[in-house]
Design a protein around this motif. Structure first.
Motif, PDB file in Angstrom:
ATOM      1  N   MET A  19       0.827  -1.204   0.000  1.00 17.01           N
ATOM      2  CA  MET A  19       0.000   0.000   0.000  1.00 17.01           C
ATOM      3  C   MET A  19       0.862   1.254   0.000  1.00 17.01           C
ATOM      4  SD  MET A  19      -2.805   1.166   2.865  1.00 17.01           S
ATOM      5  CE  MET A  19      -1.519   1.591   4.067  1.00 17.01           C
ATOM      6  N   GLU A  20       1.890   1.279   0.816  1.00 17.65           N
ATOM      7  CA  GLU A  20       2.746   2.459   0.905  1.00 17.65           C
ATOM      8  C   GLU A  20       3.571   2.643  -0.369  1.00 17.65           C
ATOM      9  OE1 GLU A  20       1.171   3.925   3.092  1.00 17.65           O
ATOM     10  OE2 GLU A  20       2.609   4.362   4.676  1.00 17.65           O
ATOM     11  N   ASN A  21       4.075   1.555  -0.920  1.00 19.84           N
ATOM     12  CA  ASN A  21       4.831   1.666  -2.178  1.00 19.84           C
ATOM     13  C   ASN A  21       3.937   2.151  -3.320  1.00 19.84           C
ATOM     14  OD1 ASN A  21       7.193   0.828  -0.941  1.00 19.84           O
ATOM     15  ND2 ASN A  21       6.978  -1.305  -1.570  1.00 19.84           N
ATOM     16  N   LYS A  22       2.698   1.684  -3.341  1.00 19.73           N
ATOM     17  CA  LYS A  22       1.765   2.132  -4.368  1.00 19.73           C
ATOM     18  C   LYS A  22       1.353   3.589  -4.145  1.00 19.73           C
ATOM     19  CE  LYS A  22       1.401  -1.198  -7.287  1.00 19.73           C
ATOM     20  NZ  LYS A  22       1.740  -0.981  -8.716  1.00 19.73           N
ATOM     21  N   ALA A  23       1.258   3.993  -2.895  1.00 20.12           N
ATOM     22  CA  ALA A  23       0.948   5.395  -2.602  1.00 20.12           C
ATOM     23  C   ALA A  23       2.052   6.306  -3.129  1.00 20.12           C
ATOM     24  CB  ALA A  23       0.770   5.588  -1.099  1.00 20.12           C
ATOM     25  N   VAL A  74      -9.216  -0.265   8.517  1.00 18.44           N
ATOM     26  CA  VAL A  74      -9.442   0.555   7.326  1.00 18.44           C
ATOM     27  C   VAL A  74      -8.798  -0.134   6.135  1.00 18.44           C
ATOM     28  CG1 VAL A  74      -9.104   2.805   6.231  1.00 18.44           C
ATOM     29  CG2 VAL A  74      -9.467   2.657   8.711  1.00 18.44           C
ATOM     30  N   PRO A  75      -9.570  -0.540   5.131  1.00 18.82           N
ATOM     31  CA  PRO A  75      -8.990  -1.196   3.956  1.00 18.82           C
ATOM     32  C   PRO A  75      -8.099  -0.230   3.172  1.00 18.82           C
ATOM     33  CG  PRO A  75     -11.369  -1.545   4.069  1.00 18.82           C
ATOM     34  CD  PRO A  75     -11.041  -0.471   5.051  1.00 18.82           C
ATOM     35  N   ALA A  76      -7.191  -0.796   2.388  1.00  9.99           N
ATOM     36  CA  ALA A  76      -6.309   0.029   1.562  1.00  9.99           C
ATOM     37  C   ALA A  76      -7.110   0.934   0.645  1.00  9.99           C
ATOM     38  CB  ALA A  76      -5.366  -0.855   0.753  1.00  9.99           C
ATOM     39  N   ARG A  77      -8.255   0.440   0.169  1.00 14.35           N
ATOM     40  CA  ARG A  77      -9.084   1.279  -0.717  1.00 14.35           C
ATOM     41  C   ARG A  77      -9.411   2.606  -0.052  1.00 14.35           C
ATOM     42  NH1 ARG A  77     -15.155   0.045  -3.190  1.00 14.35           N
ATOM     43  NH2 ARG A  77     -15.486   2.145  -4.049  1.00 14.35           N
ATOM     44  N   ASN A  78      -9.789   2.576   1.216  1.00 14.38           N
ATOM     45  CA  ASN A  78     -10.187   3.799   1.898  1.00 14.38           C
ATOM     46  C   ASN A  78      -8.994   4.662   2.290  1.00 14.38           C
ATOM     47  OD1 ASN A  78     -12.261   1.404   2.906  1.00 14.38           O
ATOM     48  ND2 ASN A  78     -13.271   3.268   2.214  1.00 14.38           N
ATOM     49  N   TYR A 287      -0.431  -8.653  -2.531  1.00 16.16           N
ATOM     50  CA  TYR A 287      -0.180  -7.527  -3.435  1.00 16.16           C
ATOM     51  C   TYR A 287      -1.339  -7.349  -4.415  1.00 16.16           C
ATOM     52  CZ  TYR A 287       4.762  -7.004  -2.060  1.00 16.16           C
ATOM     53  OH  TYR A 287       5.914  -6.752  -1.381  1.00 16.16           O
ATOM     54  N   LYS A 288      -1.874  -8.459  -4.897  1.00 10.01           N
ATOM     55  CA  LYS A 288      -2.981  -8.397  -5.856  1.00 10.01           C
ATOM     56  C   LYS A 288      -4.198  -7.727  -5.232  1.00 10.01           C
ATOM     57  CE  LYS A 288      -5.892 -11.322  -8.815  1.00 10.01           C
ATOM     58  NZ  LYS A 288      -6.201 -12.716  -9.221  1.00 10.01           N
ATOM     59  N   VAL A 289      -4.475  -8.060  -3.986  1.00  5.23           N
ATOM     60  CA  VAL A 289      -5.613  -7.447  -3.288  1.00  5.23           C
ATOM     61  C   VAL A 289      -5.424  -5.943  -3.177  1.00  5.23           C
ATOM     62  CG1 VAL A 289      -6.810  -7.285  -1.065  1.00  5.23           C
ATOM     63  CG2 VAL A 289      -6.210  -9.535  -1.995  1.00  5.23           C
ATOM     64  N   VAL A 290      -4.227  -5.509  -2.762  1.00  4.81           N
ATOM     65  CA  VAL A 290      -3.949  -4.082  -2.616  1.00  4.81           C
ATOM     66  C   VAL A 290      -4.068  -3.365  -3.956  1.00  4.81           C
ATOM     67  CG1 VAL A 290      -2.187  -2.370  -1.995  1.00  4.81           C
ATOM     68  CG2 VAL A 290      -2.488  -4.430  -0.598  1.00  4.81           C
ATOM     69  N   ASP A 291      -3.531  -3.981  -5.003  1.00  2.00           N
ATOM     70  CA  ASP A 291      -3.588  -3.357  -6.328  1.00  2.00           C
ATOM     71  C   ASP A 291      -5.036  -3.173  -6.793  1.00  2.00           C
ATOM     72  OD1 ASP A 291      -0.865  -3.459  -6.184  1.00  2.00           O
ATOM     73  OD2 ASP A 291      -0.598  -4.989  -7.738  1.00  2.00           O
ATOM     74  N   GLU A 292      -5.868  -4.164  -6.521  1.00  2.00           N
ATOM     75  CA  GLU A 292      -7.274  -4.064  -6.908  1.00  2.00           C
ATOM     76  C   GLU A 292      -7.968  -2.950  -6.125  1.00  2.00           C
ATOM     77  OE1 GLU A 292      -8.707  -7.973  -6.159  1.00  2.00           O
ATOM     78  OE2 GLU A 292      -7.978  -8.806  -8.074  1.00  2.00           O
ATOM     79  N   GLU A 293      -7.648  -2.849  -4.840  1.00  2.00           N
ATOM     80  CA  GLU A 293      -8.258  -1.800  -4.023  1.00  2.00           C
ATOM     81  C   GLU A 293      -7.794  -0.414  -4.466  1.00  2.00           C
ATOM     82  OE1 GLU A 293      -9.160  -2.705   0.254  1.00  2.00           O
ATOM     83  OE2 GLU A 293      -7.538  -4.139  -0.041  1.00  2.00           O
TER      84      GLU A 293
END
Length: 329
Positions: A19-23, A74-78, A287-293
């Motif tokens: 999540m942080e790397n994608k942010a 809190v999910p990564a999506r939010n 990682y796949k879950v985070v990317d989808e969110e």
């Protein structure tokens, strides 16, 4: 730590790291504006904390707070939505990186050290109401010399409040190393009559056990201070490249030898709990879950302009009880 707990810890650290790397990527794409303080490298502290506390406890942290938001539901999506200013964000898109909230989690605080007196107040509430809970109060090494921090120490000891102070010492206050801004670099000794313990904040099991000990101590004897020695992989914020005051070699060595995810993965393999292939599969699935969110958050809408002055005051408790922060409208 049993297998279920170990897998929870590893999966959650993978989740926060991705999540942080994608942010960081979203920031570079200018989909995130303003400040962005990332938690990569420090995941073991938030995860180890969640594994140790009780439902009646309260937690408040500094502005590097995304990891805490995740462990409190809190999910990564939010999280992504909040960072991008979308209305599905943890603070409805109006708080940004430094203002994440969840049940039990009283959020990040944008003022350096500003959350520490609030944490003492949460401890006072715990004692006054007789909840049997503890107030967990996080701050960074840069805040350790703030006057308000020491005032909070004094009051909490004077009244023997059930507060655990946790200094997340990631070695650098913005761009200043600890030994340049603190005459006493043993930050766990800074609270005078409050006992202190130094903990390896890169080992999730060490964090968990220290937290369990501290919780029991605080309920029986009053405040205690933990110094969690950790490291952040990014700069202070995304506007700070982080290379003017520390070497790339230092960062690389830490990532290679002390990374919390690698340390736990190695431990699980060595003890026959998981194979390297199974850990790799766990990482890829997470990682796949985070990317989808993240993609879901990118498609979310921005708040309406009519919302700009809302949420200034708290709604009646009966209207918000049981709802997640992003569900409160």
């Amino acid at each position: 730590m049993n297998e279920e707990e170990a897998i929870y810890a590893l999966r959650t650290m993978f989740y926060i790291r991705r999540m942080e790397n994608k942010a960081a990527e979203l920031y570079r794409l200018r989909l995130i504006n303003g400040f962005l303080h990332l938690y990569a490298g420090q995941e073991a502290i938030a995860v180890g904390t969640k594994m140790s506390i009780s439902e009646q406890d309260s937690v408040i942290s500094a502005y590097r707070c995304h990891g805490f938001a995740v462990v409190f539901g809190v999910p990564a999506r939010n999280v992504f939505a909040e960072l991008m200013g979308r209305k599905t964000g943890a603070a409805r898109g109006k708080g940004g990186s430094m203002h994440m909230y969840a049940n039990q989690f009283y959020g990040g605080e944008g003022i350096v050290g500003g959350q520490v007196p609030i944490g003492a107040g949460l401890g006072f509430a715990q004692k006054y109401k007789g909840t049997g809970g503890v107030a967990w109060t996080f701050y960074g090494d840069g805040a350790a010399s703030q006057g308000q921090v020491h005032e909070a120490y004094n009051m909490s000891k004077l009244w023997n409040l059930p507060v655990v102070y946790i200094c997340e010492n990631n070695k650098y206050a913005m761009g200043t190393s600890v030994d340049r801004h603190s005459a006493n670099t043993n930050l766990y000794t800074r609270a005078d009559l409050i006992p202190g313990v130094r903990v390896n904040g890169m080992r999730v099991m060490d964090v968990r056990e220290a937290m369990k000990f501290a919780r029991d101590y605080a309920l029986r004897n009053g405040p205690i201070l933990l110094e969690m020695v950790t490291y952040r992989y990014y700069g202070h914020s995304m506007s700070d490249p982080g290379i003017s005051y520390r070497s790339r070699e230092e960062v690389k060595t830490t990532q290679t030898e002390r990374d919390p995810i690698e340390l736990l993965s190695k431990l699980l393999v060595e003890n026959g709990v998981k194979t390297e292939a199974e850990i790799l599969e766990l990482r890829e699935n997470t990682y796949k879950v985070v990317d989808e969110e993240m993609e879901q958050a990118k498609a979310d809408s921005y708040p309406e302009m009519s919302e700009i002055a809302t949420n200034v005051y708290v709604k009646p408790l009966e209207k918000i009880r049981g709802k997640a922060p992003w569900e409160i409208y």
